[in-house]
Design a protein around this motif. Sequence first.
Motif, PDB file in Angstrom:
ATOM      1  N   SER A 108       0.839  -1.195   0.000  1.00  0.00           N
ATOM      2  CA  SER A 108       0.000   0.000   0.000  1.00  0.00           C
ATOM      3  C   SER A 108       0.874   1.246   0.000  1.00  0.00           C
ATOM      4  O   SER A 108       1.981   1.241   0.564  1.00  0.00           O
ATOM      5  N   PHE A 109       0.381   2.293  -0.644  1.00  0.00           N
ATOM      6  CA  PHE A 109       1.044   3.596  -0.608  1.00  0.00           C
ATOM      7  C   PHE A 109      -0.003   4.682  -0.790  1.00  0.00           C
ATOM      8  O   PHE A 109      -1.100   4.435  -1.294  1.00  0.00           O
ATOM      9  N   SER A 110       0.348   5.886  -0.362  1.00  0.00           N
ATOM     10  CA  SER A 110      -0.581   7.014  -0.473  1.00  0.00           C
ATOM     11  C   SER A 110      -0.055   8.037  -1.481  1.00  0.00           C
ATOM     12  O   SER A 110       1.138   8.061  -1.811  1.00  0.00           O
ATOM     13  N   TYR A 111      -0.977   8.864  -1.931  1.00  0.00           N
ATOM     14  CA  TYR A 111      -0.655   9.900  -2.923  1.00  0.00           C
ATOM     15  C   TYR A 111      -1.217  11.233  -2.440  1.00  0.00           C
ATOM     16  O   TYR A 111      -2.351  11.295  -1.953  1.00  0.00           O
ATOM     17  N   TYR A 112      -0.390  12.280  -2.557  1.00  0.00           N
ATOM     18  CA  TYR A 112      -0.863  13.615  -2.187  1.00  0.00           C
ATOM     19  C   TYR A 112       0.018  14.671  -2.838  1.00  0.00           C
ATOM     20  O   TYR A 112       1.248  14.538  -2.869  1.00  0.00           O
ATOM     21  N   ASN A 113      -0.620  15.688  -3.375  1.00  0.00           N
ATOM     22  CA  ASN A 113       0.095  16.838  -3.941  1.00  0.00           C
ATOM     23  C   ASN A 113       1.146  16.409  -4.958  1.00  0.00           C
ATOM     24  O   ASN A 113       2.313  16.798  -4.883  1.00  0.00           O
ATOM     25  N   GLN A 114       0.730  15.568  -5.901  1.00  0.00           N
ATOM     26  CA  GLN A 114       1.567  15.101  -7.007  1.00  0.00           C
ATOM     27  C   GLN A 114       2.766  14.284  -6.534  1.00  0.00           C
ATOM     28  O   GLN A 114       3.813  14.269  -7.176  1.00  0.00           O
ATOM     29  N   LYS A 115       2.607  13.585  -5.430  1.00  0.00           N
ATOM     30  CA  LYS A 115       3.693  12.757  -4.913  1.00  0.00           C
ATOM     31  C   LYS A 115       3.172  11.408  -4.457  1.00  0.00           C
ATOM     32  O   LYS A 115       2.205  11.332  -3.709  1.00  0.00           O
ATOM     33  N   ASN A 116       3.814  10.334  -4.940  1.00  0.00           N
ATOM     34  CA  ASN A 116       3.566   8.996  -4.420  1.00  0.00           C
ATOM     35  C   ASN A 116       4.536   8.748  -3.269  1.00  0.00           C
ATOM     36  O   ASN A 116       5.757   8.828  -3.456  1.00  0.00           O
ATOM     37  N   TYR A 117       4.003   8.451  -2.098  1.00  0.00           N
ATOM     38  CA  TYR A 117       4.858   8.209  -0.942  1.00  0.00           C
ATOM     39  C   TYR A 117       5.356   6.763  -0.942  1.00  0.00           C
ATOM     40  O   TYR A 117       4.836   5.907  -1.661  1.00  0.00           O
ATOM     41  N   LEU A 118       6.362   6.508  -0.122  1.00  0.00           N
ATOM     42  CA  LEU A 118       6.999   5.199  -0.100  1.00  0.00           C
ATOM     43  C   LEU A 118       5.988   4.099   0.226  1.00  0.00           C
ATOM     44  O   LEU A 118       5.226   4.215   1.186  1.00  0.00           O
ATOM     45  N   PRO A 119       5.989   3.007  -0.546  1.00  0.00           N
ATOM     46  CA  PRO A 119       5.065   1.900  -0.279  1.00  0.00           C
ATOM     47  C   PRO A 119       5.543   1.050   0.894  1.00  0.00           C
ATOM     48  O   PRO A 119       6.733   1.005   1.212  1.00  0.00           O
ATOM     49  N   GLN A 120       4.583   0.401   1.521  1.00  0.00           N
ATOM     50  CA  GLN A 120       4.869  -0.552   2.593  1.00  0.00           C
ATOM     51  C   GLN A 120       4.193  -1.871   2.241  1.00  0.00           C
ATOM     52  O   GLN A 120       3.101  -1.889   1.661  1.00  0.00           O
ATOM     53  N   SER A 121       4.842  -2.984   2.605  1.00  0.00           N
ATOM     54  CA  SER A 121       4.301  -4.305   2.277  1.00  0.00           C
ATOM     55  C   SER A 121       4.228  -5.184   3.510  1.00  0.00           C
ATOM     56  O   SER A 121       5.028  -5.031   4.446  1.00  0.00           O
ATOM     57  N   GLU A 122       3.261  -6.092   3.476  1.00  0.00           N
ATOM     58  CA  GLU A 122       3.131  -7.074   4.551  1.00  0.00           C
ATOM     59  C   GLU A 122       2.466  -8.325   3.986  1.00  0.00           C
ATOM     60  O   GLU A 122       1.568  -8.238   3.157  1.00  0.00           O
ATOM     61  N   ALA A 123       2.945  -9.479   4.457  1.00  0.00           N
ATOM     62  CA  ALA A 123       2.418 -10.752   3.970  1.00  0.00           C
ATOM     63  C   ALA A 123       1.398 -11.312   4.940  1.00  0.00           C
ATOM     64  O   ALA A 123       1.429 -11.049   6.141  1.00  0.00           O
ATOM     65  N   ALA A 124       0.487 -12.117   4.396  1.00  0.00           N
ATOM     66  CA  ALA A 124      -0.524 -12.795   5.217  1.00  0.00           C
ATOM     67  C   ALA A 124      -0.700 -14.212   4.698  1.00  0.00           C
ATOM     68  O   ALA A 124      -0.646 -14.457   3.491  1.00  0.00           O
ATOM     69  N   VAL A 125      -0.931 -15.129   5.615  1.00  0.00           N
ATOM     70  CA  VAL A 125      -1.116 -16.524   5.257  1.00  0.00           C
ATOM     71  C   VAL A 125      -2.503 -16.754   4.669  1.00  0.00           C
ATOM     72  O   VAL A 125      -3.495 -16.184   5.142  1.00  0.00           O
ATOM     73  N   LEU A 126      -2.565 -17.584   3.633  1.00  0.00           N
ATOM     74  CA  LEU A 126      -3.841 -17.960   3.040  1.00  0.00           C
ATOM     75  C   LEU A 126      -4.300 -19.277   3.657  1.00  0.00           C
ATOM     76  O   LEU A 126      -3.538 -20.248   3.731  1.00  0.00           O
ATOM     77  N   VAL A 127      -5.556 -19.318   4.080  1.00  0.00           N
ATOM     78  CA  VAL A 127      -6.132 -20.523   4.659  1.00  0.00           C
ATOM     79  C   VAL A 127      -7.220 -21.028   3.712  1.00  0.00           C
ATOM     80  O   VAL A 127      -8.276 -20.391   3.551  1.00  0.00           O
ATOM     81  N   TYR A 128      -6.967 -22.180   3.077  1.00  0.00           N
ATOM     82  CA  TYR A 128      -7.926 -22.767   2.148  1.00  0.00           C
ATOM     83  C   TYR A 128      -8.890 -23.687   2.922  1.00  0.00           C
ATOM     84  O   TYR A 128      -8.480 -24.546   3.698  1.00  0.00           O
ATOM     85  N   THR A 129     -10.193 -23.451   2.722  1.00  0.00           N
ATOM     86  CA  THR A 129     -11.195 -24.250   3.420  1.00  0.00           C
ATOM     87  C   THR A 129     -12.278 -24.725   2.441  1.00  0.00           C
ATOM     88  O   THR A 129     -12.363 -24.246   1.310  1.00  0.00           O
TER      89      THR A 129
END
Length: 208
Positions: A186-207
Amino acid sequence: MKLFFTLIFAAVILAGCSKQGDVNPQTNKNNSTGTTPPDASSGLSHDDSIHMPKFNINRQTVKTSVSGSKLTLVFNENVDILFTSEAYQKISAVHLQEDFKTTLLNGLDFTTVAQGGNTTLDWVDDNLNNVILKKVSDTLINNVKMMKINVNRPFTFFKSYASNKDALNAQTFFISKTDDTVVFTSFSYYNQKNYLPQSEAAVLVYTK
C-alpha cells in the motif's frame, strides 16, 4: 600598569574572534526555519513518515468449492490500512495491491467487483477511491488518533479440469497447502507525490 592594559586589550581581541558559525544548541530548532523535522527512527522527513501506511492483517480465508469439473476459490480479502488523522487529511488517494505470485492462486483467472458494482475479469483497481467494498472509520491506537481503511472484497478464482475427480483432487491439494502467503502493498498519494510503499504478507487458509 602598561602590562595590565596590554592583557585587557588581548582579552578583548580574543573574545571578538570567537567563531561566528557557532550556534547555541537550545536555539537550533528545525521548526524555527519552517523545515519539517526528520523522523528520528527512520531518517525520513516527518511528512514522509506519516504518509507511510501501517497494516493490520490476519490470516486470509479462501473458500473452495467444486461444481462438476470446475474448481472455485473465493479469496475474501480483509485488510486494515492505518494512517494517523494528521496524515489522512493530507492524502488524495490510497492504493492497495495484492501479489499472488508465490501462491497456488497465481495464474488462475479471477473476477472482482468494480466501483459501479459491475464484475471485472482478471483486473482489480488498486486505487481505493474507486473501491466501494471498503469502510473508513476512526480508531485509537496507543492513545493516537488513527484512520482505519478496512478493505473487504472477494476475489473469485476459478479453474476447469478434465473431470469432477480432477477438480476434487485439486481442491484437496489446495486445502492441504498451509504455507501460501499473499503480499499486500500500500502507498498514499498527495500533492503530485507517491509516498513510499509498505508491504506485509498474510497466510492464506484454504477451506471447504
